[in-house]
Design an enzyme around this catalytic site. Structure first.
Site, PDB file in Angstrom:
ATOM      1  CG  HIS A  72      -2.104  -0.879   1.080  1.00  0.00           C
ATOM      2  ND1 HIS A  72      -3.250  -0.733   1.835  1.00  0.00           N
ATOM      3  CD2 HIS A  72      -2.343  -1.918   0.245  1.00  0.00           C
ATOM      4  CE1 HIS A  72      -4.140  -1.651   1.473  1.00  0.00           C
ATOM      5  NE2 HIS A  72      -3.601  -2.384   0.523  1.00  0.00           N
ATOM      6  CE1 TYR A 201      -6.611   3.937  10.615  1.00  0.00           C
ATOM      7  CE2 TYR A 201      -5.832   4.181   8.359  1.00  0.00           C
ATOM      8  CZ  TYR A 201      -5.710   3.620   9.616  1.00  0.00           C
ATOM      9  OH  TYR A 201      -4.682   2.748   9.868  1.00  0.00           O
ATOM     10  N   PRO A 293      -5.186   0.505  18.282  1.00  0.00           N
ATOM     11  CG  PRO A 293      -7.029  -0.752  17.592  1.00  0.00           C
ATOM     12  CD  PRO A 293      -6.439  -0.074  18.796  1.00  0.00           C
ATOM     13  CE  LYS A 297       3.224   3.528  13.391  1.00  0.00           C
ATOM     14  NZ  LYS A 297       3.434   2.882  12.117  1.00  0.00           N
ATOM     15  CE1 TYR A 385      -1.714   4.241   9.171  1.00  0.00           C
ATOM     16  CE2 TYR A 385      -0.523   3.231   7.359  1.00  0.00           C
ATOM     17  CZ  TYR A 385      -1.627   3.270   8.192  1.00  0.00           C
ATOM     18  OH  TYR A 385      -2.627   2.335   8.047  1.00  0.00           O
TER      19      TYR A 385
END
Length: 390
Positions: A72, A201, A293, A297, A385
């Site tokens: 991704h 998200y 979550p 991480k 990220y």
């Protein structure tokens, strides 16, 4: 029985440490309280940083990840009726993440351990570390009604938040920091095509949502729910209706639905134990820290712990140096707290906090509007990220 390192717990962190030690010629035994099948039945996170992927390669367990994992280059944040993409690859100079389930990571590491002759003792009951504050630690366990003892040089506690390792530390020797969030994630798995080829998200007045996947034909979706919710009150139809309400119209209309094959509610917390070393006992992964979550991480922090711990143990045995193990806790915690900060920020920015009221929601909106208008803010998000360097 004697070995150099006893590892308590056969999750990804314990298996990864065991394989790296085995490949380096350092004897180790893994003790696991449940069966192999039970370990493989646990469904967890599935977004891997490049650093963790490289460690799986180093352990000889990365081939299937590269073949089947989904690379991704970005993800989207749904907000105020639209979707805003964060270009991870472009913002970080070519870095990306790999979507590959923790169950698959565990399976690959188990297969590698078996192929290389590593010893794992499953259904080891009443595991207990002893004398780790001295020079001769040992671990006892029960198997088939018989008590066994393993003498060792070091003990690695990789047995999770509820494991025996952290509980064995004297109360005055450890400090814990914790924040429990006033909500949880209701998650389902279903064998349908994902609504997007990248994660979405969502920040919504009804609460947070996440559209993730395990493969091109299996989804893992979540919605924020109160801690008083019961799983039996959530039919599949109710879940699909709710997550569609929290997505922009285009994604809601495109979403494919199907029967769930797994459904659960997980509470969210931030937790850190300090230090992570107590004499010859080391804590790694969820035994020492938990992150919500939201920032993906948890599994990756376990890998960075193992990076530091393995390097220290290798130095001890191969170079006769204690520098690495002496620095383990400080090095690991420095990265842990940065990840805790990022996961807290993601959680605070994307979830509905009931006690924050209208002012809190306005601050959230300002934060997101700033993020979408600032390359610098997006770069900071992307850098965290994809994973900070070890």
């Amino acid at each position: 029985m004697r070995t150099q390192v006893v590892i308590i717990g056969s999750g990804p962190s314990g298996l990864l440490l065991g394989q790296l030690l085995t490949d380096a010629g350092i004897d180790n035994i893994i003790l696991e309280r449940v069966t192999k099948d039970y370990v493989l039945s646990r469904i967890r996170a599935g977004v891997l940083e490049e650093g963790m992927a490289a460690m799986l390669d180093e352990a000889g367990a990365g081939e299937r990840m590269h073949r089947e994992g989904l690379k991704h280059d970005g993800f989207s944040i749904a907000f105020d009726g639209g979707c805003h993409r964060i270009d991870l690859h472009g913002l970080t100079g070519g870095k990306r993440v790999i979507v590959y389930g923790q169950t698959e990571v565990t399976h690959d590491l188990m297969d590698r351990r078996e192929a290389t002759g590593g010893v794992t003792i499953y259904e080891a009951a009443n595991v207990q570390p002893h004398d780790f504050d001295g020079d001769r630690p040992y671990v006892t366990y029960e198997k088939d009604g018989v008590t066994h003892r393993i003498d060792c040089d070091f003990i690695a506690g990789c047995d999770g938040f509820h494991g025996v390792s952290r509980k064995s530390v004297p109360e005055g020797a450890i400090t814990t920091y914790e924040r429990v969030y006033p909500f949880g994630w209701l998650g389902i798995i279903s064998d349908v095509e994902p609504v997007s080829h990248e994660l979405i998200y969502a920040n919504h007045p009804r609460g947070f949502a996440l559209c993730s996947m395990r493969s091109p034909t299996r989804i893992r979706y979540y919605v924020q729910v109160g801690l008083d919710e019961k799983i039996e009150d959530w039919s599949d139809d109710r879940f699909w209706d709710e997550i569609r309400r929290r997505l922009p119209e285009e994604q809601a209309q495109a979403m494919k639905t199907g029967p769930s094959i797994e459904k659960s509610i997980a509470p969210l917390r931030s937790f850190v134990a300090e230090p992570l070393r107590f004499g010859r006992l080391f804590l790694a992964g969820d035994a020492g820290h938990i992150v919500p979550p939201t920032g993906a991480k948890g599994l990756n922090l376990a890998a960075s712990d193992i990076r530091y711990l393995f390097d220290g143990l290798r130095e001890y045995y191969q170079e006769k140096s204690k520098a690495g193990i002496d620095a383990y806790s400080q090095r690991a915690l420095a990265r842990v707290w940065k990840a805790e900060r990022f996961s807290w920020w993601m959680t605070k920015t994307l979830h509905l906090f009931p006690d924050d009221g209208a002012f809190g929601q306005k601050i959230q909106h300002a934060e997101l509007e700033y993020l979408f208008s600032s390359v610098a803010a997006q770069t900071s998000l992307a850098e965290n990220y994809v994973g900070l360097p070890y």
